[in-house]
Structure formats: C-alpha cells, structure tokens
Design a protein around this motif. Structure first.
Motif, PDB file in Angstrom:
ATOM      1  N   VAL A   1      51.007 102.979 -50.845  1.00 50.12           N
ATOM      2  CA  VAL A   1      50.697 101.731 -50.158  1.00 50.12           C
ATOM      3  C   VAL A   1      50.390 101.997 -48.684  1.00 50.12           C
TER       4      VAL A   1
ATOM      5  N   ARG B   1      52.355  98.409 -56.195  1.00 49.11           N
ATOM      6  CA  ARG B   1      51.214  99.184 -55.706  1.00 49.11           C
ATOM      7  C   ARG B   1      50.103  98.253 -55.207  1.00 49.11           C
ATOM      8  N   GLN B   2      50.264  97.800 -53.986  1.00 48.69           N
ATOM      9  CA  GLN B   2      49.252  96.945 -53.363  1.00 48.69           C
ATOM     10  C   GLN B   2      49.352  97.112 -51.857  1.00 48.69           C
ATOM     11  N   ASP B   3      48.241  97.556 -51.237  1.00 44.73           N
ATOM     12  CA  ASP B   3      48.221  97.659 -49.779  1.00 44.73           C
ATOM     13  C   ASP B   3      48.469  96.291 -49.167  1.00 44.73           C
TER      14      ASP B   3
END
Length: 473
Positions: free
Chosen positions: A232, A200-202
C-alpha cells in the motif's frame, strides 16, 4: 493567475511548521587554501522523540469560515449535513443524505460527529466542497473500495476537502478515503486517516487533469500506515495528472510501498516540509519531466521490523532538474536501503543542496548516484548530478558515504563527511567524471576511492580519524 502562482503563494504562507524549520538549513562555505571549515550547527536537529506534533482528529471549521470558503470558491449552496437529516452518531448510514445534498456547486458542512458510509460516493463533471469540524467518516467494517470518488468517472472542475478524518481502525477495513480529480483546482487540507490499513488499496490519489490546473495537499496526516506485505502507498499523484501539485507539511508514516509517490506523466511536484517515517521503497519518490523540488522535509527510518523493503529516504526516480534542498534524512535502522538520497538510473539531472544526512545503518550510502539506464529516454549519463553543501554523519560501517558509478557531470561541492563505523569509505567513484571541491572527508576506510574515474579535486582534506577536531558534527 499563472498556474504556479497559486501553489507558491500557498506554500510560502504555510510551510512554516516544525518540519518547515528545515528551510533554515545552512553550511558555512569553504574557500581559500586552508582545509575547509564546514560548520553544521545551523542545520536543525529533529525533535528528540522524532515525532511531529499530535495529529488533530478533524478540522475546526466555524460557521464564519464555512461561509468564507463558499464565497471564495463561489459555491452557490451551503448544506449542513446534520440539519439535512444525517445521523452524527455513527449509527445510521448517511449515504442517502449525502447523495441527495452533495450536488454540483455545493459546499457540504459536516458538524462535529461520526458519519457512517456503507457505499462509495462518486461525483463527476461538477464542483464540490466538503468542510468538517471534528467530523469523522466511518466506513462499514470490511470496506475496501473508494469512499469519496470526487471526479469519477470524469474529472470535476474544482474539488475542496478540509477538516475531515477517516476511521479505518476496524479489522479488514481500509480502502481509498479520497480520489480527487479535477481540471482546475484540487485542495485537500487537514485530512486525517486513523487506523493501520489492512487491505490492499492505496490511500489518497490526486490528479490535476489540465496543464493550467493546480493542486494543493496541506497538512495531510497518515500516521498509522499499512500492514507489511500489502504493497500500500500512502499518497500518490496519478497517471491522469497534467498540472502542478504541491504538498505542504504532510505526515506520512509506515507504508510498505512509498509514503509519497509522485510519478505524474506531466506537471511539476513540490514538497514543502513534512515528516515521512519508516516507509518502504522511499519516504518521498519524485519522477517528473518538469522542474520539481523537495524542500524542508524530514525523512526518518528508525524501525526495520514490520517496515517495507528498501527503505530509501528521498528517491529521485527520473526527470530533469530535480532539486532536494534544506532536508534532513536519517537512516538509523532499515530492512535494506539503496541510500538516504538516491539518484536513480533513469534520472537525467538533479541537485541535492544544503542537507543533513545521517546514516547509522551498516553498508548503506548517504548519497548514491546509480549507473544510468541505457534504455531510458534522454541522456542519463551526462547530468549534471550535483551535491552542494551537504553534511554526512553517523556510525554506519562498511560501504561508502557517497557512491557514484558510470556517470559524467558529478559535482560534489562543500561536502563534509564524518562517519566512524568500521571500514567505512568516504567518496567512492567507479567510471565517473566530475569534481570534488571544498570538502572534508573523515572516515575509517578509504576517504577517496576512485576507479577508472576522472575526479578533479580542489581544497580537499581527508582523514582516517573521523572523531578528530574539525570534523562535521
């Protein structure tokens, strides 16, 4: 140089790829008393396989081009990371070598190879360039942080990154490959991220932190997306942005929470060309207080399984005088969707011009002008909200091709709608003031469905035989 000049020169010189070909989109005008003849043959048909050309592994910088970049940007030093002792085989981490040599006013050259990073690299309040030739950055398995924090915790003055790929194919591996924040210039060119992100990280974020600064993201390739449910985003313009940012011929695919998310508090955003496929929420989302444009983009949704929710094509979230021009949007299969092009509730004015919209997904609008948000700043009711030279085709059943509610200044000029799905309406308006001029509407349901609306009509042809001769194709 004026702050917009840099972007426009770059865009005009580079937005000429297959996606940029959409800039030739055109519909013949309609005039006179005869039923309008609206031709769509000049609108480009997307490639048969609906995919862009193959994405390169990395850039192809040469010694000469590296020196040219160093001179044009005025970098004092050029460092070859291989010669500096970095392992190019992807075995030994290069963190220490990078930290020792990627310093202020330096252009770092990554020759062909794989470069393993185990920790975040951050640099602030300085100038840095990174140029690669078939160079791939490989984070440690399980990495979920930021790899290159260029402008963290304080913005840099200039950031230049070109020809670098990132390998996120290992399990539970992702993170943000580049965070770029600078006062004067940010240029990200030919950056590739491989592997479906499963953390979960753009991904990329860009902030041009000065009103006179400029940003250019060119040929960014994010073809593998992120796992459903991760929330994301592919690429975003951050909250710290104040300058003008341009995206040219980018490929963003398979992200559950927007492909391109451009919601800066200040500065303009321009999107030229590009391929945006199967992104949730929106393929391209624009929200700016200055004139911004999406031109020549191709947005496709053709796989509902595993994609994000509410698969809009282009979402005009908020702002004044936004423009969508020369674009192709196709919604063939979606999880759900507000529309191919949506005028959101907070939007104050916008124009959609010279576009081809195809909708096969049942019950989904091609164009939706949503009811205004009364709590939003500005006058979100009066518009204008314009659709000019737009062709709507496809087999969608139910709902309406064009839908508007509770707005004034809705102008539909030179519009052609032909949809042959069951019980499909043409233009549906509820409490709307506006006009419909030079239009051909051929659908199976009600061509025109107006409720509590004042729609001035001129030179409008309607039919319940959408396959009749003369309908837009």
């Amino acid at each position: 140089m004026h702050r917009r000049t840099f972007l426009r020169k770059a865009s005009s010189a580079t937005a000429v790829g297959w996606a940029g070909a959409a800039s030739t989109v055109g519909l013949a005008g309609c005039s006179g008393r005869e039923p309008p003849s609206i031709a769509t043959d000049d609108i480009p048909t997307p490639p048969a396989d609906r995919r862009p050309p193959a994405t390169p592994v990395g850039g192809n910088a040469t010694e000469q081009s590296v020196e040219s970049v160093a001179q044009s940007w005025g970098f004092d030093d050029v460092v070859d990371l291989d010669e500096a002792g970095a392992d190019t085989g992807g075995v030994r981490p290069v963190d220490d070598v990078l930290a020792d040599h990627a310093t202020d006013d330096t252009l770092v050259y990554l020759p062909p190879g794989r470069y393993r990073l185990t920790e975040s690299f951050a640099l602030a309040d300085s100038r840095l360039g990174i140029v690669g030739h078939d160079a791939t950055i490989v984070p440690a398995e399980g990495f979920s942080d930021t790899l290159f924090g260029l402008g963290w915790p304080e913005p840099m003055s200039d950031v230049f990154v070109s020809g670098v790929a990132f390998d996120f194919t290992a399990p539970d591996t992702g993170g943000r490959p580049i965070y770029a924040a600078a006062d004067d210039r940010v240029v990200l060119r030919d950056v590739v991220v491989r592997g479906e992100v499963d953390v979960r990280q753009d991904l990329l974020r860009i902030d041009v932190t000065s009103e006179t600064g400029t940003g250019l993201v060119e040929r960014l390739a994010l073809p593998d997306g992120a796992l459903p449910g991760t929330g994301v985003t592919g690429c975003e313009v951050g909250d710290g942005n104040r300058g003008d940012v341009s995206f040219v011929n980018c490929h963003v695919e398979g992200f559950p929470d927007n492909g391109l998310y451009a919601d800066p508090p200040a500065g303009s955003v321009e999107v030229h060309g590009g391929y945006f496929r199967n992104n949730g929420v929106a393929g391209v989302r624009i929200e700016t207080n200055e004139d911004s444009v999406v031109r020549g983009a191709y947005v496709l949704c053709d796989e509902a399984e595993g994609s994000g929710e509410n698969m809009r094509g282009i979402r005009l979230r908020a702002g004044n005088s936004l423009l969508v021009e020369d674009c192709v949007v196709e919604l063939l299969e979606v999880t759900e969707s507000d529309g191919a092009v949506t005028f959101a509730s907070e939007l104050e004015s916008a124009t959609v011009r010279n576009c081809r919209l195809r909708v096969d997904a049942d019950g989904v609008n091609a164009i939706r002008v949503k009811s205004p948000n009364r709590s939003a700043p500005g006058d979100t009711q009066r518009g204008p909200f314009r659709c000019e030279q737009v062709a709507v085709t496809g087999s969608a059943s139910g709902g309406a091709a064009i839908q508007a509610a509770n707005r004034q200044g809705c102008e539909f000029h030179h519009v052609c709608v032909t949809q042959d799905g069951d019980d499909r309406d043409g233009v549906r308006a509820d409490n709307v003031d506006g006009e419909l001029v030079n239009a051909r509407i051929a659908v199976t349901g009600d061509p025109l469905s107006f409720r509590n609306s004042t729609i001035r009509r001129r030179n409008v042809s309607v039919s319940r035989r959408p396959n009749a001769r003369g309908a837009c194709r």
